[in-house]
Design a protein around this motif. Sequence first.
Motif, PDB file in Angstrom:
ATOM      1  N   HIS A 138     -26.262  18.803  18.600  1.00  0.00           N
ATOM      2  CA  HIS A 138     -25.974  17.386  18.854  1.00  0.00           C
ATOM      3  C   HIS A 138     -26.997  16.509  18.130  1.00  0.00           C
ATOM      4  N   ASP A 170     -29.732  21.906  21.756  1.00  0.00           N
ATOM      5  CA  ASP A 170     -29.538  20.885  22.772  1.00  0.00           C
ATOM      6  C   ASP A 170     -28.145  21.045  23.393  1.00  0.00           C
ATOM      7  N   ASP A 171     -27.557  19.959  23.889  1.00  0.00           N
ATOM      8  CA  ASP A 171     -26.274  20.070  24.589  1.00  0.00           C
ATOM      9  C   ASP A 171     -25.069  20.213  23.662  1.00  0.00           C
ATOM     10  N   ASP A 222     -20.784  16.641  23.923  1.00  0.00           N
ATOM     11  CA  ASP A 222     -20.511  16.287  25.316  1.00  0.00           C
ATOM     12  C   ASP A 222     -19.351  17.100  25.876  1.00  0.00           C
ATOM     13  N   ARG A 266     -20.374  25.354  23.901  1.00  0.00           N
ATOM     14  CA  ARG A 266     -21.446  24.749  24.702  1.00  0.00           C
ATOM     15  C   ARG A 266     -22.165  25.815  25.535  1.00  0.00           C
TER      16      ARG A 266
END
Length: 330
Positions: free
Chosen positions: A86, A91-92, A95, A138
């Motif tokens: 991201h 990281d994530d 979204d 994710r």
Amino acid sequence: MHFTAATLALAAFATSVSAHATMFGVSVNGVDQGDGRNVYIRSPPNNSPVKNLASPDLICGPNGGRAVGTFVKAAAGSKLTFEWYHDNRNDDIIDGSHKGPIITYIAPFTEGNGVGPIWSKIAEDGFSNGQWAVDKIRANNGKIDFTLPANIAAGKYLIRQEIIALHEGDTAFSQNAARGAQFYPSCVQFEVSGSGSVVPNQNFDINKGYTSQDPGIVFNIYQAVTSYPIPGPKIFSGSGASPAPAPVTTSAPASVRPTTTAAPVVPTTSSAVVVAPVPTPSSAAPVVVQPTTTAVVPPVPTTLATLVRPSAKPTRRPCPAFGKAKKREN
């Protein structure tokens, strides 16, 4: 609390500003090739999506026509891992509201932006077992695996992978520019080795093949989803093609005589010697079919009496042995 589709769409829009993604790097058979941004990846200037299906940026991103100086080296049949992020590595990623498929294409290497009918699909993941491909990437720290076709010809290629976020995909971008599916494409330069000979040839044009009539591009993820039609062609199967089967011959074996000259057939329920009818003066000699085992010859019917050659003597000379044809004199 009950959430309507409109409420969920607004919530997704509120998070979309900071929910974008782009590619960080590649691993080959588990070996990390390092940070590939602007090295072997034609990285975009930022992680914003592309929404216009007619834009050349849909193919490899805004910098898709800017070739970079390095190629990832991989043998045909290798397991490739593409890693997304991201804002920072690990990281994530993207979204969780940005649910959708991840699709991978390959094309012969070009320094251009990849526009045109040059692409073949080699991997895809959409919706299965209640999970979207985005949910899986994710959960896997931004990594997604696929296999390079084993029989692909050696050479230089572009491999394009895209994430399609459908949180605003219930309306086509052509109808409302504030909405529409979001595309996150990224193109990686590869040099493939091996003895394969298959050249991907689906010749898919992404700008023309992706349309606002495609049910996989205009799709409402807020409904009860049980299946999802992934955009684009089917996965290219030429890498697994097998040699064509040998043609089937329709000619008769050499040992089979034409029916116009074949001898009479002996019934399987009888072991008697069958004698062909008496020929006319202009006909060839009669054909005698002998059984494979010795059998007792039944009495010759009176109708076959004409088979006995006339003799100058009034009496007939007996045959030396039953079951054998008399040798004919020249």
